[in-house]
Design a protein around this motif. Structure first.
Motif, short mmCIF file in Angstrom:
data_model
loop_
_atom_site.label_atom_id
_atom_site.label_comp_id
_atom_site.label_asym_id
_atom_site.label_seq_id
_atom_site.Cartn_x
_atom_site.Cartn_y
_atom_site.Cartn_z
N ASP A 173 20.97 -10.93 -10.16
CA ASP A 173 20.35 -9.41 -10.83
C ASP A 173 18.86 -9.52 -10.41
O ASP A 173 18.48 -8.36 -10.54
CB ASP A 173 20.36 -9.10 -12.13
N LEU A 174 18.37 -10.35 -9.84
CA LEU A 174 16.78 -10.22 -9.09
C LEU A 174 16.95 -10.16 -7.72
O LEU A 174 15.87 -10.26 -7.29
CB LEU A 174 16.14 -11.49 -9.77
N ILE A 175 18.12 -10.13 -7.13
CA ILE A 175 18.06 -10.30 -5.73
C ILE A 175 17.19 -8.85 -5.23
O ILE A 175 16.52 -9.07 -4.22
CB ILE A 175 19.39 -9.83 -5.16
N ASP A 176 17.41 -7.59 -5.89
CA ASP A 176 16.52 -6.43 -5.65
C ASP A 176 15.05 -6.84 -5.55
O ASP A 176 14.23 -5.95 -5.15
CB ASP A 176 16.72 -5.49 -6.33
N ASN A 177 14.67 -7.77 -6.13
CA ASN A 177 13.03 -8.02 -6.47
C ASN A 177 12.62 -8.84 -5.09
O ASN A 177 11.49 -8.78 -4.97
CB ASN A 177 12.81 -8.73 -7.68
N ILE A 178 13.50 -9.12 -4.34
CA ILE A 178 12.99 -10.12 -3.09
C ILE A 178 12.61 -8.99 -2.32
O ILE A 178 13.33 -8.06 -1.85
CB ILE A 178 14.26 -11.04 -2.74
N VAL A 179 11.35 -9.50 -1.49
CA VAL A 179 10.87 -8.55 -0.52
C VAL A 179 11.59 -8.76 0.86
O VAL A 179 12.25 -9.99 1.36
CB VAL A 179 9.59 -9.11 -0.06
N ASN A 180 12.28 -7.64 1.41
CA ASN A 180 13.27 -7.94 2.55
C ASN A 180 12.80 -7.99 3.74
O ASN A 180 13.09 -7.24 4.96
CB ASN A 180 14.15 -6.86 2.10
N LEU A 181 11.68 -9.00 3.85
CA LEU A 181 11.25 -9.20 5.24
C LEU A 181 11.77 -10.55 5.59
O LEU A 181 11.88 -11.38 4.72
CB LEU A 181 9.76 -9.34 4.96
N GLU A 235 0.86 -1.19 0.07
CA GLU A 235 -0.19 -0.09 0.19
C GLU A 235 0.71 1.54 -0.06
O GLU A 235 0.40 2.28 -0.61
CB GLU A 235 -0.97 0.11 1.07
N GLU A 236 1.78 1.26 0.92
CA GLU A 236 2.81 2.41 0.83
C GLU A 236 3.76 2.35 -0.55
O GLU A 236 4.57 3.55 -0.61
CB GLU A 236 3.79 2.28 1.84
N GLY A 237 3.46 1.60 -1.47
CA GLY A 237 4.44 1.69 -2.56
C GLY A 237 6.10 1.35 -2.31
O GLY A 237 6.69 1.73 -3.09
N LYS A 238 5.97 0.36 -1.27
CA LYS A 238 7.54 0.26 -0.81
C LYS A 238 8.11 -1.15 -1.33
O LYS A 238 9.01 -1.41 -0.87
CB LYS A 238 7.70 0.39 0.66
N LEU A 239 7.30 -1.75 -2.08
CA LEU A 239 7.60 -3.15 -2.55
C LEU A 239 8.34 -3.12 -3.81
O LEU A 239 7.90 -2.42 -4.75
CB LEU A 239 6.59 -4.10 -2.58
#
Lengths: 423, 136
Positions: A151-159, A125-129
């Motif tokens: 190169d897809l590491i940045d796509n992983i949700v950092n939770l 909702e906060e557009g932080k994903l």
């Protein structure tokens, strides 16, 4: 440098190549008649445990005696565990059985999953994903991405994972309940897969461990089954809702994401296909859930029950509405990664482009003269992998039995010619 | 270093095999992913063009220290009007091919977009050669 739960029981290994061929990162070679795991490449998916006909591939977990170290022991129970027991549809029965076999308390990982669902929704909702966002729940996928798709590491949700957040909550609650200092509280996990064991030991995204150890489902299974039979009236211990429980099967996590544009793929090779596509072009999705095991966590290699049967059983778990404990306030910072996922460039031939080119040319040259049967008899998964091994210095051309046969025939022919002509 | 690929003229199902294999090669060489992505997209489009319009042909992908040069060659009908072919949305694909989801008229424009240079040599009735260059 690396800890891996997946290991080889050398005595049982026949040196066949079932595991070599099934490994998604080509991390296994047969050398001197035994399977060897290349540690840098292993992602602990457990495919080899699944395919080995001799049960020579094992998962190293902790000894039960580890619980003797702490005064108060809590067991974390993953939702997939609920599907393991025939005829049991009440979560309370399973949780009570875990207390009966010696744990002081239980904590449902499903509850941790509910917190992650809530946190993911808030971040979205906060557009932080990131877009698209890839779930971080499956540790195999995190490792797979870091070694094959850096190169897809940045796509992983950092939770952090539901297991880790559950461990944090369990620790806090246990400290409040018992008044004991943190060091006297033991938090353990009953694991359906080797990767969770590895992630507990290496605590990839945390600065300090939050879980003391793990026992495998198949290790505890018989004891729990026996305990279940003796329960007259189960304690009221279940607090998680069916939403959290559904994380135990594939698609369960996606169901809680506030977007209809979701993709879920299960099975490591299917996940690879999704990642390959995402790597070359954008995929029309907001959220991607990937699980290494077929069917999701219920398909974990350390589980006992058939994954499809277990998934159906989980679907029908009865959770009394009044038992569901609503989520409390949560601090999203407490659930974020404290360490980033590091890329591992194991597929690269060399850090220097010119050197890598030279090696690639050499590989092509060797490969051209290979039989291309991909028989695996040399111990490598394919002729191409063998050619690469030779150039990387892991193998020799003489290992190829097809080429050896050709050479032998040639020698015999020459000898026959000589014999005919006479010396 | 040159990688050679044969492209079958009827094989839609396996279309993209050359670009996917070449992607793996570039990854092993440590080429940055944003470059690989451009190569993959351009190469895939050209490969599909070779199948649909060229009825098959060859692809030679050469890697040099500073660039990648990929040459697609076919002995198909050739391109009548290159300017028209370069227009987005223009396509000579048959209805049958369009029904399969191809022939949107974005092939050549996409190749141009994702490459640093694109050369087309074509002659009617004899065939087409498309040369793509992407800087590393």
């Amino acid at each position: 440098m690396y800890f891996h739960s997946v290991a080889l029981d050398s005595d049982k290994c026949h040196g066949c190549t079932n595991c070599v061929k099934g490994c998604p990162t080509e991390a296994i070679r047969v050398r001197d008649g035994k399977a060897r795991i290349i540690k840098e490449r292993c992602i602990d998916c457990g495919e080899c445990i699944r395919v080995c006909p001799y049960h020579a591939k094992i998962s190293v977990t902790d000894p039960r005696t580890l619980t003797q170290v702490c005064k108060h022991n809590v067991i974390l129970v993953p939702p997939s565990f609920y599907g393991q027991f025939e005829g049991v549809s009440d979560v309370n029965v399973i949780l009570t059985a875990l207390k009966k076999i010696g744990f002081d308390d239980v904590y449902e990982v499903a509850r941790g999953a509910e917190y992650i669902t809530a946190a993911t929704a808030r971040l979205m909702e906060e557009g932080k994903l990131p877009h698209p966002a890839i779930s971080s729940a499956c540790p195999v996928m995190n490792r797979l991405i870091s070694v094959r798709f850096p190169d897809l590491i940045d796509n992983i949700v950092n939770l952090i994972s539901p297991m880790e957040i559950a461990a944090k909550m369990a620790r806090r609650e246990a400290a409040e309940k018992t008044g004991l200092p943190d060091r006297d509280i033991g938090v353990f996990f009953v694991t359906p897969c080797p990767a969770k064991m590895t992630s507990i030991r290496t605590y990839m995204f945390l600065t300090e461990p939050v879980i003391n150890g793990a026992f495998s489902v198949n290790e505890l299974y018989a004891e729990i089954r026996a305990a279940i039979k003796k329960i007259d009236k189960p304690e009221k211990l279940a607090r998680a809702s069916i939403h959290g429980i559904s994380w135990g099967r594939e698609g369960g996590e996606c169901a809680g994401v506030p977007s209809p544009r979701v993709i879920h793929a299960d099975g490591v090779n299917n996940a690879v296909k999704v990642l390959e596509q995402l790597e070359s072009k954008d995929i029309d999705a907001d959220f991607i859930e990937l699980s290494s095991c077929p069917g999701g966590c219920v398909g974990g290699p350390l589980n006992v029950e058939n994954p499809f049967v277990a998934a159906a059983r989980m679907e029908n778990m009865i959770v009394a509405h009044e038992d569901v404990d609503p989520l409390g306030e949560f601090d999203i910072d407490d659930m974020m990664w404290k360490k980033d996922l590091e890329p591992v460039y194991i597929m690269r031939l060399d850090d220097d482009f010119t050197v890598a080119m030279g090696k690639m040319e050499e590989i092509e040259k060797i490969y051209e003269h290979m039989p291309r049967l991909d028989c695996g008899a040399c111990g490598a998964p394919s002729c191409r992998a063998k050619a690469e091994d030779i150039v990387r210095g892991y193998g020799r051309e003489e290992d190829c039995i097809v080429k050896m046969r050709e050479r032998l025939l040639e020698l015999l022919k020459e000898k026959a010619k000589k014999d005919y002509i006479g010396d | 270093m040159i990688k050679h690929y044969e492209i079958s003229g009827t094989d839609f199902a396996n279309g993209g095999e050359a670009s996917s294999d070449f992607k793996t090669v570039l990854k092993k060489l440590g080429v940055p992913m944003d470059v690989i992505r451009k190569v993959s997209i351009a190469m895939y489009e050209a490969e599909i063009n070779t199948i649909i319009h060229g009825h098959g042909g060859t692809c030679d992908a050469e890697i040099m220290p500073d660039r990648v040069v990929i040459t697609f060659k076919d002995s198909g009908p050739g391109i009548k009007d290159i300017d028209l072919a370069m227009q987005e949305g223009y396509s000579t694909a048959t209805d049958q091919i369009r029904e399969l989801g191809f022939g949107a008229g974005m092939g050549l424009p996409n190749i141009k977009k994702y490459t640093d240079d694109m050369q087309i040599e074509t002659s009617e009735g004899k065939g087409t050669t498309v040369i793509l260059t992407i800087k590393l």
